[in-house]
Structure formats: C-alpha cells, structure tokens
Design a protein around this motif. Structure first.
Motif, short mmCIF file in Angstrom:
data_model
loop_
_atom_site.label_atom_id
_atom_site.label_comp_id
_atom_site.label_asym_id
_atom_site.label_seq_id
_atom_site.Cartn_x
_atom_site.Cartn_y
_atom_site.Cartn_z
N GLU A 15 13.64 21.82 14.84
CA GLU A 15 14.51 20.64 14.80
C GLU A 15 14.33 19.81 13.53
O GLU A 15 15.15 18.94 13.25
N THR A 20 20.65 18.39 14.82
CA THR A 20 20.36 17.38 15.84
C THR A 20 19.70 16.17 15.20
O THR A 20 20.06 15.02 15.49
N GLN A 21 18.75 16.42 14.33
CA GLN A 21 18.06 15.34 13.64
C GLN A 21 19.04 14.54 12.77
O GLN A 21 19.02 13.31 12.76
N ALA A 24 21.53 12.50 15.03
CA ALA A 24 20.87 11.36 15.67
C ALA A 24 20.64 10.22 14.67
O ALA A 24 20.89 9.05 14.98
N LEU A 41 19.62 10.93 23.28
CA LEU A 41 18.91 12.13 22.84
C LEU A 41 17.98 12.63 23.93
O LEU A 41 17.96 13.83 24.24
N SER A 45 18.68 16.20 25.66
CA SER A 45 17.69 17.24 25.37
C SER A 45 16.97 17.70 26.64
O SER A 45 16.70 18.89 26.80
N ALA A 104 25.85 9.53 21.73
CA ALA A 104 24.62 10.27 21.44
C ALA A 104 24.38 11.35 22.50
O ALA A 104 24.07 12.50 22.16
N ILE A 108 24.90 15.13 21.18
CA ILE A 108 23.67 15.92 21.07
C ILE A 108 23.65 17.03 22.11
O ILE A 108 23.22 18.15 21.81
N GLN A 112 23.32 20.87 20.88
CA GLN A 112 22.15 21.67 21.24
C GLN A 112 22.48 22.83 22.16
O GLN A 112 21.72 23.79 22.22
N THR A 142 11.31 18.34 20.75
CA THR A 142 12.56 17.80 20.22
C THR A 142 12.43 16.31 19.97
O THR A 142 12.85 15.80 18.92
N VAL A 146 12.91 14.46 16.40
CA VAL A 146 14.16 13.73 16.18
C VAL A 146 13.99 12.20 16.24
O VAL A 146 14.67 11.49 15.49
#
Length: 188
Positions: A15, A20-21, A24, A41, A45, A104, A108, A112, A142, A146
């Motif tokens: 990650e 994703t990072q 976010a 997130l 996740s 978010a 996300i 993902q 994760t 993140v």
C-alpha cells in the motif's frame, strides 16, 4: 499467527505509494478533514479484508497443499509485479457529491476490491489456521500504510523514498512468490 504478521507486513509494503494511499491523501486535502476519511478507509478496508480472507479460507478446503502454495506464490509474484508496473492515475472523485465519509468509504472500497492486497490476504488465509488472522493483519497493515498519508498528505512523499520502497518491495515480493511457486512444483 504467522498469517497475521505476513499479511500485516505485506500490506504495509504493497500500500505504500499505491493508489489507496494517494486517494486517501487527496480526499483528506479535498475535504480538509482527516477523521471522516480515516473512518471511511477503516471501514472499507475492514470489509475488503474480511471478504478476501473468508473467500481464501475456502481454497484450503478444496485443494491440496501444493496448489495452495502455488496460489500463494502467484499472489506474491503478481503483487510484486504490480508494484513495479506503471500505475494509471487515481480518480480523485471530484464529481462525487457525497460527504467525506461516504466518498472515502465507497471510493476506497471500490479501489481496493480485487486489488493485489485482497489476493495476498486470500492467499495467506488459504494457508492459515483461521481466516480471521490474515484479515486482521491485512487491515492493520493497510491502516499503518495509509493513515500517515492522510495525516501528512503531500509531505509523506518528501519523508519516505516511495519509489525506492516500491521497487525494493516489488523485487522482494517477486522473489518470495517465485520461491513459493518453485516449492509448490517441488523444484526447490
């Protein structure tokens, strides 16, 4: 417990510098609010990690140990290749009219779903004593990767050598995947 640690470390690695990072961090900048983005997130996740680990646990019941080891090797090999490959730009979801948490969470979750992290968690769950361990490890990994991007935003790229981490991690995961695959074929 090994699957928890393996998933934790692998997800931190995969990650870092990943979409994703980036998404976010961009959402935290867009909404000028960290808390709902972190919460979105965390929930997205967690759901993805639980889905992938639970699905991976069924593989172990249907096939013998060598195909499970091959699946594990291929998951690591493909995750490593994905870390080394060109990445298409992240859609920053600017057209979405939802609030920070929902944007978010949905953004996300969709990003993902079917990503390399899910395959790593699923592969680890296929070899684990209980599917919950790789799910928790992947989820925590994760978050560790993140959440700093949300808090530090663009400063994270100045602090961490992200491209070097991605290259080194990609090579390491490819080698690990190759070793697992060769063991599955009884070559080594």
């Amino acid at each position: 417990m090994d699957s928890l640690i393996a998933s934790f470390l692998t997800l931190i690695l995969t990650e870092t510098g990943d979409r994703t990072q980036l998404l976010a961090a961009a959402l935290a900048i867009r909404f000028a609010s960290n808390r709902p983005v972190i919460l979105g997130l965390a929930v997205a996740s967690l759901i993805n990690c639980l889905i992938s680990a639970y699905a991976g646990s069924f593989i172990d019941q249907w096939v013998s140990q060598d195909p499970v080891r091959l699946f594990n090797g291929l998951a690591y090999l493909l995750a490593g290749a994905a870390m080394l490959a060109w990445r298409r730009p992240v859609d920053l979801l600017k057209g979405w009219k939802t609030g920070p948490f929902l944007t978010a969470f949905l953004g996300i979750f969709i990003l993902q779903f079917g990503d390399k992290g899910q395959f790593i968690i699923g592969a680890n769950a296929a070899r684990a004593d209980h599917w919950l361990f790789p799910a928790i490890g992947g989820w925590l990994g994760t978050l560790v990767a993140v959440v700093p991007a949300i808090l530090l935003k663009e400063r994270l790229a100045k602090i961490l050598p992200i491209s070097k981490i991605r290259i080194g991690g990609g090579v390491a995961l490819c080698l690990l995947g190759l070793i697992h695959a060769l063991k599955a074929w009884h070559i080594i």
